[in-house]
Design an enzyme around this catalytic site. Structure first.
Site, PDB file in Angstrom:
ATOM      1  N   SER A 114       5.346   8.383 -39.705  1.00  9.22           N
ATOM      2  CA  SER A 114       4.006   8.414 -39.103  1.00  9.22           C
ATOM      3  C   SER A 114       3.092   7.552 -39.972  1.00  9.22           C
ATOM      4  O   SER A 114       2.243   8.038 -40.695  1.00  9.22           O
ATOM      5  CB  SER A 114       3.494   9.852 -39.010  1.00  9.22           C
TER       6      SER A 114
ATOM      7  N   HIS B 295       8.479  14.265 -37.267  1.00 12.14           N
ATOM      8  CA  HIS B 295       9.515  14.559 -38.265  1.00 12.14           C
ATOM      9  C   HIS B 295      10.520  15.595 -37.779  1.00 12.14           C
ATOM     10  O   HIS B 295      11.347  16.066 -38.558  1.00 12.14           O
ATOM     11  CB  HIS B 295       8.880  15.075 -39.566  1.00 12.14           C
TER      12      HIS B 295
ATOM     13  N   GLU C 262       2.994  19.002 -40.263  1.00 14.21           N
ATOM     14  CA  GLU C 262       3.387  19.719 -41.484  1.00 14.21           C
ATOM     15  C   GLU C 262       2.570  20.988 -41.714  1.00 14.21           C
ATOM     16  O   GLU C 262       1.343  20.963 -41.630  1.00 14.21           O
ATOM     17  CB  GLU C 262       3.198  18.803 -42.714  1.00 14.21           C
TER      18      GLU C 262
ATOM     19  N   GLU D 145      11.554  16.561 -43.747  1.00 16.12           N
ATOM     20  CA  GLU D 145      11.014  16.906 -45.062  1.00 16.12           C
ATOM     21  C   GLU D 145      11.503  18.268 -45.551  1.00 16.12           C
ATOM     22  O   GLU D 145      10.948  18.851 -46.485  1.00 16.12           O
ATOM     23  CB  GLU D 145       9.478  16.819 -45.039  1.00 16.12           C
TER      24      GLU D 145
ATOM     25  N   ASP E 131      -0.999  19.319 -42.185  1.00  9.39           N
ATOM     26  CA  ASP E 131      -1.139  17.898 -41.855  1.00  9.39           C
ATOM     27  C   ASP E 131      -0.798  17.722 -40.378  1.00  9.39           C
ATOM     28  O   ASP E 131       0.366  17.582 -40.021  1.00  9.39           O
ATOM     29  CB  ASP E 131      -0.200  17.038 -42.717  1.00  9.39           C
TER      30      ASP E 131
ATOM     31  N   GLU F 175      -5.168  17.644 -43.350  1.00  9.00           N
ATOM     32  CA  GLU F 175      -4.936  16.218 -43.599  1.00  9.00           C
ATOM     33  C   GLU F 175      -4.879  15.470 -42.270  1.00  9.00           C
ATOM     34  O   GLU F 175      -4.252  15.945 -41.318  1.00  9.00           O
ATOM     35  CB  GLU F 175      -3.606  16.086 -44.347  1.00  9.00           C
TER      36      GLU F 175
ATOM     37  N   ASP G 169      -5.090  10.363 -44.968  1.00  9.23           N
ATOM     38  CA  ASP G 169      -3.793   9.710 -45.187  1.00  9.23           C
ATOM     39  C   ASP G 169      -3.774   8.396 -44.386  1.00  9.23           C
ATOM     40  O   ASP G 169      -4.173   7.352 -44.894  1.00  9.23           O
ATOM     41  CB  ASP G 169      -2.676  10.671 -44.768  1.00  9.23           C
TER      42      ASP G 169
ATOM     43  N   LYS H 246      -0.241   7.587 -51.596  1.00  2.64           N
ATOM     44  CA  LYS H 246       1.132   7.141 -51.337  1.00  2.64           C
ATOM     45  C   LYS H 246       1.263   5.710 -51.849  1.00  2.64           C
ATOM     46  O   LYS H 246       0.752   4.778 -51.218  1.00  2.64           O
ATOM     47  CB  LYS H 246       1.412   7.161 -49.834  1.00  2.64           C
TER      48      LYS H 246
ATOM     49  N   HIS I  46       5.008  12.088 -51.184  1.00  3.45           N
ATOM     50  CA  HIS I  46       6.263  11.425 -50.803  1.00  3.45           C
ATOM     51  C   HIS I  46       6.074  10.773 -49.427  1.00  3.45           C
ATOM     52  O   HIS I  46       4.990  10.858 -48.841  1.00  3.45           O
ATOM     53  CB  HIS I  46       7.377  12.463 -50.751  1.00  3.45           C
TER      54      HIS I  46
ATOM     55  N   LYS J 184       2.659  16.666 -52.742  1.00  4.00           N
ATOM     56  CA  LYS J 184       3.481  17.162 -51.628  1.00  4.00           C
ATOM     57  C   LYS J 184       4.760  16.357 -51.575  1.00  4.00           C
ATOM     58  O   LYS J 184       4.755  15.135 -51.573  1.00  4.00           O
ATOM     59  CB  LYS J 184       2.707  17.161 -50.302  1.00  4.00           C
TER      60      LYS J 184
HETATM   61  P1  PGA Z   1       5.250   9.781 -43.212  1.00  6.75           P
HETATM   62  O1  PGA Z   1       4.622  11.229 -43.181  1.00  6.75           O
HETATM   63  O2  PGA Z   1       5.871   9.540 -44.524  1.00  6.75           O
HETATM   64  O3  PGA Z   1       6.226   9.808 -42.079  1.00  6.75           O
HETATM   65  O4  PGA Z   1       4.102   8.824 -42.955  1.00  6.75           O
HETATM   66  C1  PGA Z   1       3.967  11.809 -44.260  1.00  6.75           C
HETATM   67  C2  PGA Z   1       2.543  12.157 -43.945  1.00  6.75           C
HETATM   68  O5  PGA Z   1       2.037  11.905 -42.836  1.00  6.75           O
HETATM   69  O6  PGA Z   1       1.858  12.681 -44.803  1.00  6.75           O
HETATM   70 ZN    ZN Z   2      -0.075  12.698 -43.545  1.00 13.40          ZN
END
Ligand code: PGA
Ligand code: ZN
Length: 431
Positions: free
Chosen positions: A39, A154, A163, A206, A241, A290, A315, A340, A368, A391
């Site tokens: 995502s 996911h 999440e 995850e 999230d 998030e 994010d 990230k 991650h 996370k």
């Molecule tokens: P992604 O998801 O690594 O697939 O982008 C993680 C997130 O959205 O926090």
């Molecule tokens: Zn996110």
């Protein structure tokens, strides 16, 4: 000094190719590899993929060639401790604003391996070296944010939100946080087995469970029950999230986006979605939300952050990009940064992102990606930059535990030189 750099193709936790880099100095070989999101935010640094039929277009052979043919010769002779100079050199070699020539995946793998080489050069722990690069005086073990229930892109269920996480803020140490999460995960498994049967305890990208739940409310009720069964009521908070960019369509939000149902009758506005969030925030111990809105819905972020009294994390909205973060600070679009490194492509720029966030009084959460390797760099980074939270998925799947297990070792090795963030996870100053 750096005498060689070598790239290669390895595979990530979804079985797709990814980039690994080895940096050689007189002190030996230092290695790192890149994760990859599903995502993703549209303004992330460019992940260079080969396209074409091989690996369904996801090959990274060009990115690896760029390490071997362009980056390797240019970095020879650099002192590996000069992280900022090396990252600047790679940016210059790339020459684009989004690292699309060499690939952010090529550049980041080298940047992280250089950091490990630099730590060895200075005879320091990697997390201490990162703290020094940032000018941070305090090493802090993050509150781990464990992803217990997977939805969104996911997972194979119909749950829209991506999440549902637990934060053991009431633990006295990182070690205790791990035990609390491990026990809660098993309590959750027992509840899901009893309620839905065996299919419900398959896991997602995850490591969280993928029960046949469609409503966020139900996921939260089950999570709260698991926390209670494990005996940690009042000591564990919940993070969500929704990753709302994934179901933001034509200016509306489609919570049934995984049903392939073309009727738009259930689509809701950002105001409707805000109401849904406010109702769950009232009922459950929610620590943060998030990406509650799609990344193009800037104004929805601004009004929601002004109205609610909880942490709102950016994010996809921010993509760990210092320019976007500055704009979000100005507009008060969020009050927390998701960090990230592969969204921006170098450690130096990731440090800059955290520096900006902290200067605005924001919270920070290291993260991650849903496609991971067993590289534990982000664990070191979260300690070195005192992000206060990390996370990295559930207490399940090796590539997720690689990070948490490294934090257990750091806690043991550094002893009194490092402390667990605990209840103070939201804001930790660097000096
Ligand atoms: P992604 O998801 O690594 O697939 O982008 C993680 C997130 O959205 O926090
Ligand atoms: Zn996110």
């Amino acid at each position: 000094a750096i005498c060689d750099v070598k790239g290669r193709v390895v595979y990530d936790s979804r079985g797709n190719p990814t980039v690994e880099a080895d940096v050689w100095t007189e002190r030996g070989r230092f290695r790192a590899s890149c994760p990859s999101g599903a995502s993703t935010g549209s303004r992330e640094a460019s992940e260079l993929r080969d396209g074409g039929p091989a690996w369904h277009g996801k090959g990274v052979t060009k990115a690896v060639e760029n390490i071997n043919n362009v980056i390797a010769p240019a970095l020879q002779g650099f002192d590996a401790a000069d992280q900022a100079d090396i990252d600047a050199k790679m940016k210059e070699l790339d020459g684009t604003s989004v690292k699309s020539n060499l690939g952010a995946n090529a550049i980041l793998a080298v940047s992280m391996a250089v950091c490990r080489a630099g730590a060895a050069e200075k005879n320091q722990h990697v997390s201490q070296h990162i703290a020094n690069l940032a000018g941070n005086a305090y090493l802090v073990l993050p509150v781990p944010c464990f992803n217990m229930i997977n939805g969104g892109v996911h997972s194979g269920n119909l749950l829209a939100f991506q999440e549902f996480m637990i934060l053991p803020v009431g633990a006295a140490s990182f070690k205790e946080a791990m035990q609390m999460a491990s026990e809660t995960y098993q309590s959750l498994k027992t509840i899901l087995l009893a309620k839905f049967g065996r299919n419900a305890v398959n896991v997602g990208d995850e490591g969280g469970f993928v029960p046949p739940i469609t409503e966020a409310q139900e996921a939260l009720e089950i999570l709260v029950a698991a926390i209670k069964d494990a005996g940690y009521e009042g000591k564990i908070e919940i993070g969500i999230d929704p990753a709302a960019s994934e179901f933001h369509i034509d200016g509306k939000y489609d919570l049934n986006f995984k049903r392939n149902d073309p009727t738009k009758s259930n689509w809701i506005s950002s105001a409707g979605l805000s109401e849904l969030y406010e109702s769950v925030v009232d009922k459950f111990p929610i620590a943060f939300l998030e990406d509650p809105f799609g990344e193009e819905d800037w104004n929805a972020f601004v009004s929601f952050t002004a109205r609610v009294n909880i942490e709102v994390v950016g994010d996809d909205l921010l993509c760990t990009n210092p320019e976007i973060i500055s704009a979000a600070i100005k507009d008060k679009a969020v009050n927390s940064l998701l960090l990230k490194p592969n969204q921006i492509g170098t450690l130096t720029e990731a440090i800059e992102a955290v520096r900006l966030a902290k200067s605005a009084g924001w919270a920070v959460m290291a993260s991650h990606r849903s496609g991971e390797t067993t590289d534990d760099f982000i664990a070191e980074m979260s300690v070195g930059l005192a992000t206060g939270r990390l996370k990295s998925g559930a207490t399940c799947r090796g590539e997720r535990l690689a990070k948490y297990n490294q934090l257990l070792r750091i806690e043991e090795e550094l002893g009194s030189a490092v402390r667990y963030a605990g209840k103070n996870h939201r804001f930790l100053a660097w000096s």
